[in-house]
Design a protein around this motif. Structure first.
Motif, short mmCIF file in Angstrom:
data_model
loop_
_atom_site.label_atom_id
_atom_site.label_comp_id
_atom_site.label_asym_id
_atom_site.label_seq_id
_atom_site.Cartn_x
_atom_site.Cartn_y
_atom_site.Cartn_z
N ALA A 113 -2.71 -4.79 -3.43
CA ALA A 113 -3.18 -3.51 -2.92
C ALA A 113 -4.70 -3.51 -2.90
O ALA A 113 -5.34 -4.03 -3.81
N THR A 114 -5.25 -2.96 -1.85
CA THR A 114 -6.70 -2.80 -1.71
C THR A 114 -6.99 -1.32 -1.54
O THR A 114 -6.41 -0.67 -0.66
N LEU A 115 -7.86 -0.79 -2.39
CA LEU A 115 -8.21 0.63 -2.35
C LEU A 115 -9.66 0.79 -1.94
O LEU A 115 -10.52 -0.01 -2.33
N GLY A 116 -9.95 1.83 -1.20
CA GLY A 116 -11.32 2.15 -0.83
C GLY A 116 -11.49 3.65 -0.68
O GLY A 116 -10.61 4.32 -0.14
N THR A 117 -12.59 4.17 -1.18
CA THR A 117 -12.88 5.60 -1.03
C THR A 117 -14.37 5.78 -0.77
O THR A 117 -15.19 4.96 -1.16
N ARG A 155 -4.35 -0.16 1.25
CA ARG A 155 -3.55 -1.12 2.01
C ARG A 155 -2.72 -1.89 1.00
O ARG A 155 -3.25 -2.54 0.10
N SER A 156 -1.40 -1.82 1.16
CA SER A 156 -0.47 -2.52 0.27
C SER A 156 0.25 -3.60 1.08
O SER A 156 0.71 -3.35 2.19
N THR A 193 -2.13 3.71 3.79
CA THR A 193 -2.14 5.17 3.64
C THR A 193 -3.59 5.62 3.67
O THR A 193 -4.48 4.97 3.12
N ARG A 194 -3.81 6.75 4.34
CA ARG A 194 -5.15 7.31 4.47
C ARG A 194 -5.10 8.80 4.12
O ARG A 194 -4.16 9.50 4.50
N ALA A 208 4.62 -1.57 8.59
CA ALA A 208 5.47 -2.45 9.40
C ALA A 208 6.02 -3.53 8.49
O ALA A 208 5.51 -3.76 7.39
N ASP A 209 7.08 -4.19 8.94
CA ASP A 209 7.65 -5.28 8.15
C ASP A 209 8.08 -6.42 9.07
O ASP A 209 7.99 -6.33 10.29
#
Length: 188
Positions: A3-7, A32-33, A50-51, A82-83
């Motif tokens: 997972a990548t997080l940004g704020t 982003r996971s 997710t946003r 998506a997968d």
């Protein structure tokens, strides 16, 4: 999985008058996971982004020994995923909230009252609140009593994920009552 997080956020804190402080904040969060099981017995991979975009305006007005707060918040929540099977998901919802509160002291008595109204797209609007009282009956002792209600919206993935989503999920709700005795003396 990873997972990548940004704020990030931008804000303006303004002292409109000596007794009135106004804060306007715009913020964005993104996660982003990635799930990668391509080397498993049943190969599968997926990703989801997710946003959350939030605009919040909060005002605090000092009224003697009392503090009045009020504001409004608008939030746009979105999920895209998506997968490896070609399944896609793209959903958004808006949440608008109004909130107000008052807190203050009268001699040994402390009071706090807050109310919040949240209107989430696709779900019934909810109003929650908090009522608190404190009585400093001795220099080191304080009696505290509170009552509150709360709720938590289900995340968009819990509602709409193709494999595990349940659009019938409703917000979690809670009711709480607390009675406490507080002791504080000489920094303890």
């Amino acid at each position: 999985g990873s997972a990548t997080l940004g704020t990030w956020s931008v804000y303006s804190h303004n002292q409109v008058t000596p007794d009135w402080r106004s804060e306007l904040t715009y913020s964005q969060g993104r996660e982003r996971s990635v799930y990668d099981a391509r080397l498993a017995a049943f190969p599968y991979d997926s990703w989801a982004i997710t946003r959350t975009r939030t605009l919040n305006w909060t005002n605090a007005i000092a009224l003697g020994s009392w503090l009045l707060t009020a504001g409004v918040e608008h939030q746009r929540q979105a999920i895209d995923s998506a997968d490896s099977y070609g399944t896609t998901l793209a959903r958004e919802r808006d949440v608008t909230s109004l909130f107000a509160g008052i807190s203050g002291n009268e001699g040994p008595h402390a009071f706090q009252f807050n109310v919040r109204h949240d209107d989430a797209q696709g779900l019934p609007a909810r109003t929650t609140g908090y009522l608190g009282y404190g009585w400093q009956f001795a220099p080191a002792w304080k009696l505290i009593a509170t009552a509150s209600t709360a709720f938590n919206l289900p995340p968009l993935g819990y509602l709409y994920d193709v494999f595990s989503g349940n659009p019938a999920l409703r917000p979690e709700t809670a009711r709480s009552v607390e009675l406490g005795l507080q002791w504080a003396e000489s920094g303890h």
